[in-house]
Design a protein around this motif. Structure first.
Motif, PDB file in Angstrom:
ATOM      1  N   UNK A   1     -73.758 -35.750  71.059  1.00 12.17           N
ATOM      2  CA  UNK A   1     -74.285 -34.497  70.326  1.00 12.17           C
ATOM      3  C   UNK A   1     -75.687 -34.728  69.730  1.00 12.17           C
ATOM      4  N   UNK A   2     -76.216 -35.913  69.448  1.00  8.90           N
ATOM      5  CA  UNK A   2     -77.523 -35.787  68.672  1.00  8.90           C
ATOM      6  C   UNK A   2     -78.705 -36.461  69.730  1.00  8.90           C
ATOM      7  N   UNK A   3     -78.370 -36.676  70.515  1.00  2.00           N
ATOM      8  CA  UNK A   3     -79.251 -37.588  71.717  1.00  2.00           C
ATOM      9  C   UNK A   3     -80.353 -37.010  71.719  1.00  2.00           C
ATOM     10  N   UNK A   4     -80.592 -35.752  72.061  1.00  2.80           N
ATOM     11  CA  UNK A   4     -82.046 -35.058  72.200  1.00  2.80           C
ATOM     12  C   UNK A   4     -82.843 -34.832  70.812  1.00  2.80           C
ATOM     13  N   UNK A   5     -81.986 -34.750  70.000  1.00  2.04           N
ATOM     14  CA  UNK A   5     -82.666 -34.479  68.620  1.00  2.04           C
ATOM     15  C   UNK A   5     -83.128 -35.814  68.277  1.00  2.04           C
ATOM     16  N   UNK A   6     -82.545 -36.850  68.206  1.00  2.00           N
ATOM     17  CA  UNK A   6     -82.925 -38.185  67.785  1.00  2.00           C
ATOM     18  C   UNK A   6     -84.158 -38.582  68.557  1.00  2.00           C
ATOM     19  N   UNK A   7     -84.125 -38.513  70.076  1.00  2.00           N
ATOM     20  CA  UNK A   7     -84.994 -38.914  70.902  1.00  2.00           C
ATOM     21  C   UNK A   7     -86.465 -38.129  70.462  1.00  2.00           C
ATOM     22  N   UNK A   8     -86.384 -36.869  70.105  1.00  2.00           N
ATOM     23  CA  UNK A   8     -87.445 -36.069  69.856  1.00  2.00           C
ATOM     24  C   UNK A   8     -87.896 -36.358  68.579  1.00  2.00           C
ATOM     25  N   UNK A   9     -86.962 -36.873  67.636  1.00  2.00           N
ATOM     26  CA  UNK A   9     -87.599 -37.067  66.035  1.00  2.00           C
ATOM     27  C   UNK A   9     -87.149 -38.360  65.942  1.00  2.00           C
ATOM     28  N   UNK A  10     -88.175 -39.514  66.593  1.00  2.00           N
ATOM     29  CA  UNK A  10     -87.710 -40.932  66.300  1.00  2.00           C
ATOM     30  C   UNK A  10     -87.789 -41.386  64.864  1.00  2.00           C
TER      31      UNK A  10
ATOM     32  N   UNK B   1     -76.964 -44.676  64.919  1.00  2.00           N
ATOM     33  CA  UNK B   1     -76.732 -44.059  66.292  1.00  2.00           C
ATOM     34  C   UNK B   1     -77.995 -44.290  66.944  1.00  2.00           C
ATOM     35  N   UNK B   2     -77.929 -44.931  68.158  1.00  2.00           N
ATOM     36  CA  UNK B   2     -79.302 -45.157  69.206  1.00  2.00           C
ATOM     37  C   UNK B   2     -78.682 -44.747  70.507  1.00  2.00           C
ATOM     38  N   UNK B   3     -79.292 -43.413  70.885  1.00  2.00           N
ATOM     39  CA  UNK B   3     -78.964 -43.046  72.191  1.00  2.00           C
ATOM     40  C   UNK B   3     -79.661 -43.902  73.297  1.00  2.00           C
TER      41      UNK B   3
ATOM     42  N   UNK C   1     -86.101 -27.418  70.460  1.00  2.00           N
ATOM     43  CA  UNK C   1     -86.329 -28.698  69.865  1.00  2.00           C
ATOM     44  C   UNK C   1     -85.093 -29.591  70.323  1.00  2.00           C
ATOM     45  N   UNK C   2     -84.044 -29.252  70.621  1.00  2.00           N
ATOM     46  CA  UNK C   2     -82.911 -30.029  71.086  1.00  2.00           C
ATOM     47  C   UNK C   2     -82.010 -30.248  70.037  1.00  2.00           C
ATOM     48  N   UNK C   3     -81.971 -29.292  68.969  1.00  2.00           N
ATOM     49  CA  UNK C   3     -81.027 -29.546  67.987  1.00  2.00           C
ATOM     50  C   UNK C   3     -79.688 -28.750  68.494  1.00  2.00           C
ATOM     51  N   UNK C   4     -78.454 -29.282  68.673  1.00  2.00           N
ATOM     52  CA  UNK C   4     -77.367 -28.707  69.301  1.00  2.00           C
ATOM     53  C   UNK C   4     -76.635 -27.663  68.248  1.00  2.00           C
ATOM     54  N   UNK C   5     -76.420 -26.454  68.601  1.00  2.00           N
ATOM     55  CA  UNK C   5     -75.617 -25.655  67.920  1.00  2.00           C
ATOM     56  C   UNK C   5     -74.135 -25.412  68.293  1.00  2.00           C
TER      57      UNK C   5
END
Length: 158
Positions: free
Chosen positions: A7-16, A27-29, A75-79
């Motif tokens: 769920x949060x992979x892109x968001x965590x990648x974009x906001x390290x 959580x470490x994608x 920005x990759x935040x999943x809705x």
């Protein structure tokens, strides 16, 4: 852990600098990702004639998981995740992320749940599904070629 990571992979990648901890586990994608690819899709033009660029990102996972398409902000935040979507792409485990400001606008106006009535969104989702199928067809061919190359290297083919 896998589900939250997807769920949060892109968001965590974009906001390290953001850290997400679930039941004491960070959580470490990056440790679960096999590969990543990105594709630019057709822009969406909304009712107000505002243009919204669209990007499809595909993450292949090392672990077996459900195949999902997430509707995300730019920005990759999943809705939302499209759970009813079926993908017939073989044994690949992946998550796909459709990113655009149009989805964010729908969410902010409480209209995302009615997205199936927005032809602009339906059209880009259909385009994403086609791109996903094309991508995994190419990945299947790559895998087959690597098997044959390995056989040649081992001198068992032809």
């Amino acid at each position: 852990i896998q589900n939250i990571t997807e769920i949060f992979a892109l968001y965590l990648r974009n906001y390290q600098n953001v850290r997400l901890v679930y039941e004491g586990t960070l959580i470490d994608p990056s440790s679960l990702i096999e590969s990543e690819s990105s594709f630019v899709l057709s822009d969406i033009t909304d009712e107000d004639k505002k243009n919204h660029p669209v990007v499809l990102e595909i993450i292949e996972w090392k672990n077996n998981t459900d195949k999902k398409l997430f509707l995300c902000s730019d920005t990759g935040f999943p809705y939302s995740g499209l759970l009813k979507t079926r993908f017939h792409v073989g044994d690949f485990s992946f998550s796909a992320y459709l990113k655009t400001t149009f989805i964010k606008d729908l969410y902010q106006n409480s209209l995302l749940d009615l997205g199936e009535f927005k032809p602009e969104l339906v059209q880009v989702i259909d385009e994403a599904k086609v791109k996903i199928k094309e991508y995994f067809l190419a990945r299947t061919a790559e895998k087959a070629k690597s098997v044959v190359d390995k056989w040649k290297e081992d001198d068992i083919y032809p």
